[in-house]
Design a protein around this motif. Sequence first.
Motif, PDB file in Angstrom:
ATOM      1  N   LEU A 176      34.910  28.203  45.160  1.00 36.54           N
ATOM      2  CA  LEU A 176      34.643  29.103  46.291  1.00 36.54           C
ATOM      3  C   LEU A 176      33.970  28.337  47.430  1.00 36.54           C
ATOM      4  CD1 LEU A 176      34.379  31.991  47.567  1.00 36.54           C
ATOM      5  CD2 LEU A 176      32.074  31.982  46.614  1.00 36.54           C
ATOM      6  N   ALA A 234      33.354  39.219  42.436  1.00 41.65           N
ATOM      7  CA  ALA A 234      33.871  39.002  41.082  1.00 41.65           C
ATOM      8  C   ALA A 234      32.985  38.028  40.307  1.00 41.65           C
ATOM      9  CB  ALA A 234      35.299  38.485  41.159  1.00 41.65           C
ATOM     10  N   LEU A 235      32.414  37.058  40.976  1.00 41.74           N
ATOM     11  CA  LEU A 235      31.542  36.098  40.288  1.00 41.74           C
ATOM     12  C   LEU A 235      30.186  36.721  39.948  1.00 41.74           C
ATOM     13  CD1 LEU A 235      32.260  32.897  42.413  1.00 41.74           C
ATOM     14  CD2 LEU A 235      32.647  33.088  39.963  1.00 41.74           C
ATOM     15  N   GLU A 247      38.407  37.944  51.621  1.00 38.63           N
ATOM     16  CA  GLU A 247      38.821  37.452  50.309  1.00 38.63           C
ATOM     17  C   GLU A 247      37.696  36.650  49.644  1.00 38.63           C
ATOM     18  OE1 GLU A 247      41.971  34.581  48.011  1.00 38.63           O
ATOM     19  OE2 GLU A 247      42.026  34.659  50.196  1.00 38.63           O
ATOM     20  N   TYR A 248      36.969  35.895  50.445  1.00 38.66           N
ATOM     21  CA  TYR A 248      35.852  35.107  49.895  1.00 38.66           C
ATOM     22  C   TYR A 248      34.751  36.032  49.363  1.00 38.66           C
ATOM     23  CZ  TYR A 248      38.082  31.278  52.470  1.00 38.66           C
ATOM     24  OH  TYR A 248      38.975  30.346  52.938  1.00 38.66           O
ATOM     25  N   ILE A 287      42.755  31.798  46.633  1.00 40.34           N
ATOM     26  CA  ILE A 287      42.037  30.794  45.874  1.00 40.34           C
ATOM     27  C   ILE A 287      42.482  30.954  44.421  1.00 40.34           C
ATOM     28  CG2 ILE A 287      39.768  29.823  45.405  1.00 40.34           C
ATOM     29  CD1 ILE A 287      38.669  31.802  47.502  1.00 40.34           C
ATOM     30  N   ARG A 319      35.219  39.074  48.244  1.00 46.66           N
ATOM     31  CA  ARG A 319      35.734  39.687  47.006  1.00 46.66           C
ATOM     32  C   ARG A 319      35.536  38.736  45.834  1.00 46.66           C
ATOM     33  NH1 ARG A 319      40.599  41.526  49.848  1.00 46.66           N
ATOM     34  NH2 ARG A 319      40.055  43.562  50.686  1.00 46.66           N
ATOM     35  N   TYR A 320      35.748  37.494  46.105  1.00 48.77           N
ATOM     36  CA  TYR A 320      35.582  36.445  45.098  1.00 48.77           C
ATOM     37  C   TYR A 320      34.106  36.370  44.671  1.00 48.77           C
ATOM     38  CZ  TYR A 320      37.166  31.898  43.195  1.00 48.77           C
ATOM     39  OH  TYR A 320      37.526  30.848  42.395  1.00 48.77           O
ATOM     40  N   GLN A 321      33.228  36.445  45.656  1.00 49.40           N
ATOM     41  CA  GLN A 321      31.784  36.450  45.329  1.00 49.40           C
ATOM     42  C   GLN A 321      31.435  37.679  44.491  1.00 49.40           C
ATOM     43  OE1 GLN A 321      30.666  35.748  49.476  1.00 49.40           O
ATOM     44  NE2 GLN A 321      29.325  34.101  48.810  1.00 49.40           N
ATOM     45  N   PHE A 350      38.477  30.029  39.333  1.00 47.67           N
ATOM     46  CA  PHE A 350      37.418  30.986  39.427  1.00 47.67           C
ATOM     47  C   PHE A 350      36.050  30.357  39.170  1.00 47.67           C
ATOM     48  CE2 PHE A 350      35.583  35.109  38.184  1.00 47.67           C
ATOM     49  CZ  PHE A 350      36.047  35.837  39.269  1.00 47.67           C
TER      50      PHE A 350
END
Length: 194
Positions: free
Chosen positions: A10, A113-114, A106-107, A2, A109-111, A5
């Motif tokens: 997401l 980071a947010l 990966e999703y 993705i 990990r993105y959460q 950010f």
Amino acid sequence: MIGMFSWEILESACKTCNRCRLAENRTNVVVGGGNRKAKILLIGEGPGEKEDLSGVPFVGPAGQLLDKMLACIDLSRNDVYIANVVKCRPPGNRDPEPDEKNCCIEYLRYQFALIKPQIIVCLGRIAAQSIIDSKFRITKEHGIWYKKKNCWMIATYHPSALLRDAAKKRTAFEDLKEIKKKIDELGIISEDNE
Ligand code: URA
């Protein structure tokens, strides 16, 4: 991967995801729920039937018990964000397969980071093995703190496991008290949901 950010990107990436076979039979992708500004991230395994139908995490029987567990330490859904290792329901509630977890992590990990949580609580073995250690043994290693990426992590029993075996509730309560202690130690206070 993705690119940008934001929660919007997401959400739309998750809702159109076809990376694994779990996409085939889903009603809804369960991206996550609760307070995006929370400092505490709870991670479950994957949506069940009620979650698949509603698109909201932990709304079935395990979710009702989870709400009671949170209330024991003065928390509500507004104090936490809840996500799962996989965002689509595994058929018949089987464990997610390794390739399904790999596609979906990966999703998460993105959460992470947010949200930038100060505490992660893994609910059950599947979450603990995905987040803390691939060899994690929930019966031996629940209730122990780990620090990674500037974030405190702990695992306790999944509420579904407690529904199957009420004898584990006492142990889970000890874990909850550990979590409460850490919240107080870190001075975590809730911010209003956006
Ligand atoms: N069990 C989970 O692990 N996650 C949910 O969202 C619901 C039940």
